[in-house]
Design an enzyme around this catalytic site. Structure first.
Site, PDB file in Angstrom:
ATOM      1  N   ASP A  38      -7.809  -5.553   0.355  1.00 44.05           N
ATOM      2  CA  ASP A  38      -8.396  -6.313  -0.971  1.00 44.05           C
ATOM      3  C   ASP A  38      -7.996  -7.773  -0.792  1.00 44.05           C
ATOM      4  O   ASP A  38      -8.627  -8.457  -1.441  1.00 44.05           O
ATOM      5  CB  ASP A  38      -7.912  -5.665  -2.189  1.00 44.05           C
ATOM      6  CG  ASP A  38      -8.682  -4.495  -2.449  1.00 44.05           C
ATOM      7  OD1 ASP A  38      -9.839  -4.210  -2.042  1.00 44.05           O
ATOM      8  OD2 ASP A  38      -7.792  -3.374  -3.124  1.00 44.05           O
ATOM      9  N   HIS A  85       0.830  -1.234   0.084  1.00 44.41           N
ATOM     10  CA  HIS A  85       0.025  -0.044   0.040  1.00 44.41           C
ATOM     11  C   HIS A  85       0.891   1.271   0.075  1.00 44.41           C
ATOM     12  O   HIS A  85       1.959   1.047   0.655  1.00 44.41           O
ATOM     13  CB  HIS A  85      -0.794  -0.049   1.240  1.00 44.41           C
ATOM     14  CG  HIS A  85      -2.042   0.760   1.134  1.00 44.41           C
ATOM     15  ND1 HIS A  85      -2.007   2.393   1.425  1.00 44.41           N
ATOM     16  CD2 HIS A  85      -3.305   0.601   0.739  1.00 44.41           C
ATOM     17  CE1 HIS A  85      -3.215   2.897   1.148  1.00 44.41           C
ATOM     18  NE2 HIS A  85      -3.794   1.890   0.817  1.00 44.41           N
TER      19      HIS A  85
HETATM   20  N1  CMC Z   1       3.962  -7.591  -4.469  1.00 45.00           N
HETATM   21  C1  CMC Z   1       5.384  -7.604  -4.927  1.00 45.00           C
HETATM   22  N2  CMC Z   1       6.193  -6.443  -4.726  1.00 45.00           N
HETATM   23  C2  CMC Z   1       5.534  -5.485  -4.502  1.00 45.00           C
HETATM   24  C3  CMC Z   1       4.190  -5.274  -4.377  1.00 45.00           C
HETATM   25  C4  CMC Z   1       3.429  -6.415  -4.456  1.00 45.00           C
HETATM   26  N3  CMC Z   1       2.089  -6.425  -4.255  1.00 45.00           N
HETATM   27  N4  CMC Z   1       4.101  -4.023  -4.075  1.00 45.00           N
HETATM   28  C5  CMC Z   1       4.898  -3.025  -4.082  1.00 45.00           C
HETATM   29  N5  CMC Z   1       6.216  -4.124  -4.208  1.00 45.00           N
HETATM   30  C6  CMC Z   1       7.624  -3.472  -4.214  1.00 45.00           C
HETATM   31  C7  CMC Z   1       7.689  -2.945  -5.715  1.00 45.00           C
HETATM   32  O1  CMC Z   1       8.232  -3.821  -6.565  1.00 45.00           O
HETATM   33  C8  CMC Z   1       9.012  -1.892  -5.255  1.00 45.00           C
HETATM   34  O2  CMC Z   1      10.061  -2.554  -5.143  1.00 45.00           O
HETATM   35  P1  CMC Z   1      11.495  -1.976  -5.399  1.00 45.00           P
HETATM   36  O3  CMC Z   1      11.520  -0.810  -4.609  1.00 45.00           O
HETATM   37  O4  CMC Z   1      12.265  -2.728  -5.601  1.00 45.00           O
HETATM   38  O5  CMC Z   1      11.240  -1.375  -6.869  1.00 45.00           O
HETATM   39  C9  CMC Z   1       8.508  -1.502  -3.699  1.00 45.00           C
HETATM   40  O6  CMC Z   1       7.723  -2.665  -3.447  1.00 45.00           O
HETATM   41  C10 CMC Z   1       7.648  -0.221  -3.940  1.00 45.00           C
HETATM   42  O7  CMC Z   1       6.638  -0.311  -4.557  1.00 45.00           O
HETATM   43  P2  CMC Z   1       5.993   0.861  -5.323  1.00 45.00           P
HETATM   44  O8  CMC Z   1       5.075   0.338  -6.517  1.00 45.00           O
HETATM   45  O9  CMC Z   1       7.027   1.871  -5.431  1.00 45.00           O
HETATM   46  O10 CMC Z   1       4.971   1.447  -4.188  1.00 45.00           O
HETATM   47  P3  CMC Z   1       3.508   2.127  -4.399  1.00 45.00           P
HETATM   48  O11 CMC Z   1       3.262   2.935  -3.133  1.00 45.00           O
HETATM   49  O12 CMC Z   1       3.822   3.041  -5.448  1.00 45.00           O
HETATM   50  O13 CMC Z   1       2.678   1.243  -4.696  1.00 45.00           O
HETATM   51  C11 CMC Z   1       0.725  -0.196  -4.650  1.00 45.00           C
HETATM   52  C12 CMC Z   1       1.396   0.857  -3.882  1.00 45.00           C
HETATM   53  C13 CMC Z   1      -0.745  -0.755  -4.047  1.00 45.00           C
HETATM   54  C14 CMC Z   1       0.188   0.225  -5.969  1.00 45.00           C
HETATM   55  C15 CMC Z   1       1.457  -1.567  -4.691  1.00 45.00           C
HETATM   56  O14 CMC Z   1       1.864  -1.867  -3.359  1.00 45.00           O
HETATM   57  C16 CMC Z   1       0.611  -2.454  -5.331  1.00 45.00           C
HETATM   58  O15 CMC Z   1       0.881  -2.666  -6.701  1.00 45.00           O
HETATM   59  N6  CMC Z   1      -0.019  -3.445  -4.858  1.00 45.00           N
HETATM   60  C17 CMC Z   1      -0.869  -4.581  -5.383  1.00 45.00           C
HETATM   61  C18 CMC Z   1      -1.951  -4.152  -5.882  1.00 45.00           C
HETATM   62  C19 CMC Z   1      -2.938  -3.904  -4.730  1.00 45.00           C
HETATM   63  O16 CMC Z   1      -3.263  -4.627  -3.868  1.00 45.00           O
HETATM   64  N7  CMC Z   1      -3.591  -2.480  -4.545  1.00 45.00           N
HETATM   65  C20 CMC Z   1      -4.739  -2.354  -3.764  1.00 45.00           C
HETATM   66  C21 CMC Z   1      -4.217  -1.293  -2.710  1.00 45.00           C
HETATM   67  S1  CMC Z   1      -5.352  -1.167  -1.302  1.00 45.00           S
HETATM   68  C22 CMC Z   1      -6.725  -0.704  -1.932  1.00 45.00           C
HETATM   69  C23 CMC Z   1      -6.909   0.535  -2.934  1.00 45.00           C
HETATM   70  O17 CMC Z   1      -6.252   1.428  -2.437  1.00 45.00           O
HETATM   71  O18 CMC Z   1      -7.472   0.718  -3.955  1.00 45.00           O
END
Ligand code: CMC
Length: 427
Positions: free
Chosen positions: A362, A305
């Site tokens: 989720d 998140h």
């Molecule tokens: N699985 C594997 N690796 C992950 C994941 C994941 N679900 N989420 C983040 N990472 C890694 C990512 O690859 C990155 O690694 P590195 O620093 O080595 O490049 C690091 O963690 C930070 O990720 P980010 O994408 O920079 O973080 P963000 O804050 O931009 O993204 C997020 C947050 C929710 C989009 C992301 O965690 C994600 O894609 N999760 C899966 C989708 C999900 O479950 N979304 C629902 C969110 S809660 C409900 C809502 O708000 O709608």
């Protein structure tokens, strides 16, 4: 204001005010930065930028805390109802018994949709994704309810808010009914907000529908858990759309479009699909390895998140609700075992621990919704139904904010500098 932050840019030094919220981090007020230095700030994804001031919802991502108007989400999920939370979010305080009765009466009296709207559904293909229908139908409400589109009139704003909260279950249930070829079911105002939604979704005209109180309570709790979440992508979209003076129905349709994405509201659908794809506990290591592989775009859906760097407090309640619903329905879904084991393995894996990736709201919601009988395509629709309350509250707050301006970010331009047009024969 609690102080100043000094910034030096070339030969200019600037003292920027530092603002204090009631809780949470200090905020450096950079509104004068461009005027006084000619420089912008660069913050893609708004990771360090407060886009507005708000008194509705507070999140402490490190602590795993979520407060609505100060009340912790777990207390609201346990003790409150969705309509009471809607009142709290939109009006600022918990209602008295009389206020809640009046509010429930008002909302239930707005549950029907204009009969002409039914024809709009028939224009969609039967296999249309219900979120596509939601975007279209909710946007179209502005063509039906002209008497609540003047955003400068507080009364019209209130009526629009009531209409949106009241009609969303009807519109969502109709999207589902249309997709499975069953007749639309009209609202029954003798039922609760959530009971009415369940009947409109799963009832048929040929039979009486009896609302199961355990399912009704679980569904109501799921709605509470999704009601608002501060300045997330869809809420910011609603605020941005609303900042231009667009009518509330159009703004909420914009929020629905944003919510649809798999990184946001679409994640519950994606999480369940992922759990099904994993299928059995022995395949978990393979998927964990893929999630960790930099060359593989796969992510564990329902994990991670932007704000929570600790357990998402909503996920805890969701896991407990999943236990209750599966027990009540007598469902032993192997997917639930996969989910629990995946969570256990991920939470002890160095990659997830180091990056502070925890299950989010989720992760378990799809299991519950699937057990209740919703197809995966409806999951995000249910999220949209509940989040409408937050969108409406945030939109109203924005309209009433004297500091509100049209949202207009700047950019770091990386394209070609000025050049002269070259005729096609010379290119
Ligand atoms: N699985 C594997 N690796 C992950 C994941 C994941 N679900 N989420 C983040 N990472 C890694 C990512 O690859 C990155 O690694 P590195 O620093 O080595 O490049 C690091 O963690 C930070 O990720 P980010 O994408 O920079 O973080 P963000 O804050 O931009 O993204 C997020 C947050 C929710 C989009 C992301 O965690 C994600 O894609 N999760 C899966 C989708 C999900 O479950 N979304 C629902 C969110 S809660 C409900 C809502 O708000 O709608």
């Amino acid at each position: 204001m609690s102080g100043q932050a000094r910034m030096t840019l070339g030969d200019k030094t600037l003292d920027l005010p530092v603002l204090d919220g009631s809780i949470g981090p200090q905020v450096v007020d950079i509104r004068k930065l461009y005027g006084q230095t000619g420089a912008f700030t660069y913050d893609p994804g708004f990771t360090s930028t407060a886009s507005c001031q708000s008194a509705i919802t507070y999140i402490d991502g490190d602590e795993g805390t979520l407060l609505h108007r100060g009340y912790p989400i777990d207390q609201l999920a346990e003790k409150s109802t969705f309509l009471e939370v809607a009142y709290l979010l939109t009006k600022g305080e918990l209602p008295t018994k009389t206020q809640l009765d009046e509010y429930s009466y008002t909302i239930t009296r707005h549950t029907m949709v204009h009969e002409q709207l039914l024809h709009l559904y028939r224009g969609f293909r039967r296999d249309a994704h219900p979120m596509a229908i939601m975007c279209g139908v909710v946007g179209a409400l502005s063509a039906f309810y002209h008497d609540s589109t003047d955003i400068d009139d507080p009364h019209q704003r209130m009526v629009a808010s009531h209409r949106l909260i009241a009609k969303m279950p009807t519109i969502a249930a109709m999207a589902y009914k249309y997709s499975i070829g069953q007749p639309f079911i009209y609202p029954d105002n003798s039922l609760s907000y959530t009971g009415n939604f369940l009947r409109m979704t799963f009832g048929v005209p040929a039979e009486d529908y009896v609302v199961d109180p355990v399912i009704e309570r679980a569904m109501d709790r799921i709605f509470i858990l999704h009601a608002d979440h501060e300045q997330n992508a869809s809420t910011s979209t609603v605020r941005l759309a609303g900042s231009s003076g667009a009518n509330p129905f159009a703004c909420i349709a914009a929020g629905i479009a944003c919510l649809w994405g798999p990184a946001h509201g679409g994640a519950n659908e994606a999480a369940l699909n992922m759990l099904r794809e994993i299928g059995t506990v022995d395949r978990i290591p393979e998927f964990i390895a893929r999630a960790k592989d930099k060359n593989d775009p796969f992510r564990l859906m329902g994990f991670g998140h932007r704000v929570y760097k600790n357990y998402d407090p909503r996920a805890k309640v969701m896991q407990q609700t999943a236990n209750e619903v599966l027990a009540k329905l007598g469902v032993s879904d192997p997917i639930f075992d996969v989910a629990r084991e995946l969570e256990r393995i991920a939470l002890s894996d160095e990659y997830f621990v180091e990056k502070k990736l925890y299950p989010n709201v989720d992760f378990y919601s799809g299991i519950i919704l699937s057990a209740i009988g919703f197809p995966t395509s409806m999951f995000t629709v249910l999220f949209a139904l509940a989040r409408t309350v937050g969108w409406v509250a945030q939109w109203n707050e924005m309209i009433g904010d004297p500091e509100q301006k049209i949202g207009r970010p700047r950019q770091l331009y990386t394209g070609a500098p000025r050049r002269d047009y070259v005729g096609i024969d010379k290119r």
